[in-house]
Design a protein around this motif. Structure first.
Motif, PDB file in Angstrom:
ATOM      1  N   PRO A  63       0.862  -1.179   0.062  1.00 19.44           N
ATOM      2  CA  PRO A  63      -0.187   0.032  -0.070  1.00 19.44           C
ATOM      3  C   PRO A  63       1.011   1.357   0.046  1.00 19.44           C
ATOM      4  O   PRO A  63       0.408   2.299  -0.220  1.00 19.44           O
ATOM      5  N   VAL A  64       2.063   1.080   0.261  1.00 20.57           N
ATOM      6  CA  VAL A  64       3.067   2.467   0.508  1.00 20.57           C
ATOM      7  C   VAL A  64       4.001   2.463  -0.695  1.00 20.57           C
ATOM      8  O   VAL A  64       4.622   3.579  -0.740  1.00 20.57           O
ATOM      9  N   ARG A  87      -2.721   9.716   1.949  1.00 21.93           N
ATOM     10  CA  ARG A  87      -4.362   9.298   1.999  1.00 21.93           C
ATOM     11  C   ARG A  87      -4.782   9.269   3.339  1.00 21.93           C
ATOM     12  O   ARG A  87      -4.093   8.762   4.446  1.00 21.93           O
ATOM     13  N   GLU A  89      -6.431   6.755   4.357  1.00 22.45           N
ATOM     14  CA  GLU A  89      -5.942   5.615   5.111  1.00 22.45           C
ATOM     15  C   GLU A  89      -4.856   5.380   5.748  1.00 22.45           C
ATOM     16  O   GLU A  89      -4.191   4.288   6.329  1.00 22.45           O
ATOM     17  N   ASP A  90      -4.035   6.218   5.466  1.00 18.49           N
ATOM     18  CA  ASP A  90      -2.350   6.250   6.125  1.00 18.49           C
ATOM     19  C   ASP A  90      -2.585   6.717   7.524  1.00 18.49           C
ATOM     20  O   ASP A  90      -1.436   6.604   8.139  1.00 18.49           O
TER      21      ASP A  90
END
Length: 124
Positions: A63-64, A87, A89-90
């Motif tokens: 995801p990163v 984002r 979600e981070d």
């Protein structure tokens, strides 16, 4: 033994950037692999990325990847986590961790030393 202190967290808008620092005490910091993990409210701690002792090997979670970059300056006993294009979600508490027994691991139990964490909040 090594002690770790994270800094650089804060509130940022979606698409923004932050750079976290993980400062270590100990004369042999250059012998340690350092990992970054994060934990969102109600979620388990998850792997973000890791860097080997000399910086030649890095590994990132899916995801990163492409947005986050880990680097280190062993002369300053510090590891950095540059986070771009953040984002919502981070959003999480980010922890750094160290181990002198591994090269690059995504498993939290491989790391012996942990910092206290720094909060990162990304608003939409």
């Amino acid at each position: 033994q090594v002690q770790l202190v994270e800094s650089g967290g804060g509130l940022v808008q979606s698409g923004g950037s932050l750079r976290l620092s993980c400062a270590a005490t100990g004369r042999t910091f250059s012998s340690y692999t350092v990992g970054w993990f994060r934990q969102a409210p109600g979620a388990e701690r998850e792997f973000v990325g890791t860097i080997w002792k000399n910086g030649e090997i890095t590994k990132y979670a899916g995801p990163v990847k492409g947005r986050f970059t880990i680097s280190r300056d062993n002369t300053k006993n510090t590891v950095y986590l540059q986070m771009n294009n953040l984002r919502p979600e981070d959003t999480a508490v980010y922890y750094c961790a160290a181990s002198d027994r591994i090269i690059a691991s995504s498993r939290s139990y491989d790391y012996s030393y942990w910092g206290q964490g720094t909060q990162v909040t990304v608003s939409s």
